[in-house]
Design a protein around this motif. Structure first.
Motif: not given
Length: 393
Positions: A107-118, A373-387
């Motif tokens: 998604g946003e981490g790869d400058n393609l918001p709304g898209l996930v490819i595994d 699962h990179p985090i776009n530095i301009y989009h901190p909301e992308g940091e979702y997993l924490k442990g």
């Protein structure tokens, strides 16, 4: 070239800081003829063109594809997908013979918001989280095959539950390029069945790969309890790490069956493993102090901010139960995958749990999502997993 979305005066600042979302409250008006999922230009009050992106009805009205006024064409998709692949090659995740399971687009981490490819072996599972990406799915799949240059042969589209139902898109899960019955993927030399048809996310929790490897290092000689086991990823790694026994628990009978299949795939006829289809809280209530390594990886307790308070209470209650049951000298791997739960929120919930259980607890590791699962530095909301990894006296 495209229809325009016009911002209210003073609402351009977030875009000037390259945040990739435009909220509906920032919009003054839009051109006639704009349809959900189409590409629009975002125009400041001054008339300056700020960005190009996908328009959607809802709180997030525009997801930015580019901060330049460019055409979104085959060349654009080629460049973005190639950039995503190049990064994963440079960090040693793609083209690794011991690991054909990784996230190619985040998604946003790869400058393609709304898209996930595994990627799972020769099959890529593509998931749209915006109407715009759904509209573009066929061209993206076509460009994906070209960019991957033989790395994948099949594209499975899985967006039935990730798109707004009110959009009436008639989305269905299925192959849009190729087909395959081979659903076995390799992660760090271990094999897993991937249920991309009906499984959660794209069929497997790729984001826990590094954390599973860390758990393997702690498993030797321990009695392991894997709560919310889903596909049994942590259980399989614990087995390879030399655990004395591994118990996997999930309230879903299908998840338990998938865990058993993955254990059998890697450790056939190994009696160290047993699985239980039970509610996590009830299982912990009934358990004694036999375990000295516990994994708590529940589904998201909060999917929106309104549920945050109750979610934090749930995390505190769950962790308190595990902390009160684990043997002295035990280790707990505990996670939250809720985007609205911050690292501080989660840490405070676990702190509350420790006081409730009245145990001495030390933090050994602070965990997060892996590099694919990179985090776009301009989009901190992308940091979702924490442990957190906890040592309990």
């Amino acid at each position: 070239m495209y229809h325009n979305v016009y911002l209210k005066k003073g609402k351009e600042e977030s875009l000037k800081r390259f945040h990739p979302w435009v909220f509906s409250g920032a919009i003054s008006h839009i051109d006639d003829g704009i349809e959900e999922g189409c590409i629009v230009r975002v125009v400041a009050y001054s008339g300056e063109i700020l960005a190009v992106g996908h328009f959607q009805i809802g709180s997030i009205a525009v997801r930015v594809l580019s901060f330049d006024d460019i055409e979104i064409n085959d060349d654009f998709w080629n460049r973005r997908l190639q950039s995503a692949l190049d990064m994963r090659k440079r960090i040693g995740i793609a083209d690794n013979p011991a690991n054909d399971t990784y996230r190619l687009v985040h998604g946003e981490g790869d400058n393609l918001p709304g898209l996930v490819i595994d990627c799972y072996g020769k099959t890529a599972v593509m998931q749209a989280h915006s109407v715009g990406m759904h509209v573009c799915r066929h061209v993206i799949a076509d460009r994906l095959i070209a960019v991957m240059a033989g790395r994948i042969d099949n594209v499975f589209y899985k967006s039935e539950t990730t798109l707004p139902f009110k959009a009436e898109l008639g989305q269905e899960n299925g192959f849009i390029i190729g087909s395959s019955d081979d659903n076995i993927a390799v992660e760090n030399g271990l094999k897993f069945h991937v249920d991309w048809l009906k499984g959660q996310k794209t069929g497997f929790f790729v984001d826990q790969r590094d954390n599973r490897s860390l758990l393997e290092n702690y498993a030797c000689g321990r009695k392991v309890l894997n709560m919310f086991c889903y596909t049994g990823g942590f259980s399989v790694y614990a087995m390879r790490g030399g655990a004395e026994l591994v118990h996997s628990v999930d309230s879903s009978a299908k998840a338990v069956a998938l865990t058993d299949a993955n254990i059998a795939l890697n450790f056939p006829n190994d009696d160290r493993h047993a699985s239980f289809c039970e509610d996590a809280f009830k299982y912990l209530d009934a358990s004694g102090d036999e375990y000295d390594l516990i994994i708590l990886d529940p589904p998201a307790f909060a999917k929106h901010r309104a549920a945050l308070h109750n979610a934090l209470k749930g995390y505190a209650r769950l962790n308190a139960k595990a902390l009160s049951r684990i043997k002295p000298g035990g280790i707990i791997f505990t996670f939250s995958c809720s985007q609205v739960v911050t690292k501080e929120n989660f840490r405070n919930a676990v702190f509350t749990a420790a006081t409730m259980a009245r145990r001495n607890v030390r933090v050994l590791h602070q965990l997060h999502q892996p590099a694919d699962h990179p985090i776009n530095i301009y989009h901190p909301e992308g940091e979702y997993l924490k442990g957190l990894v906890l040592y309990v006296e």
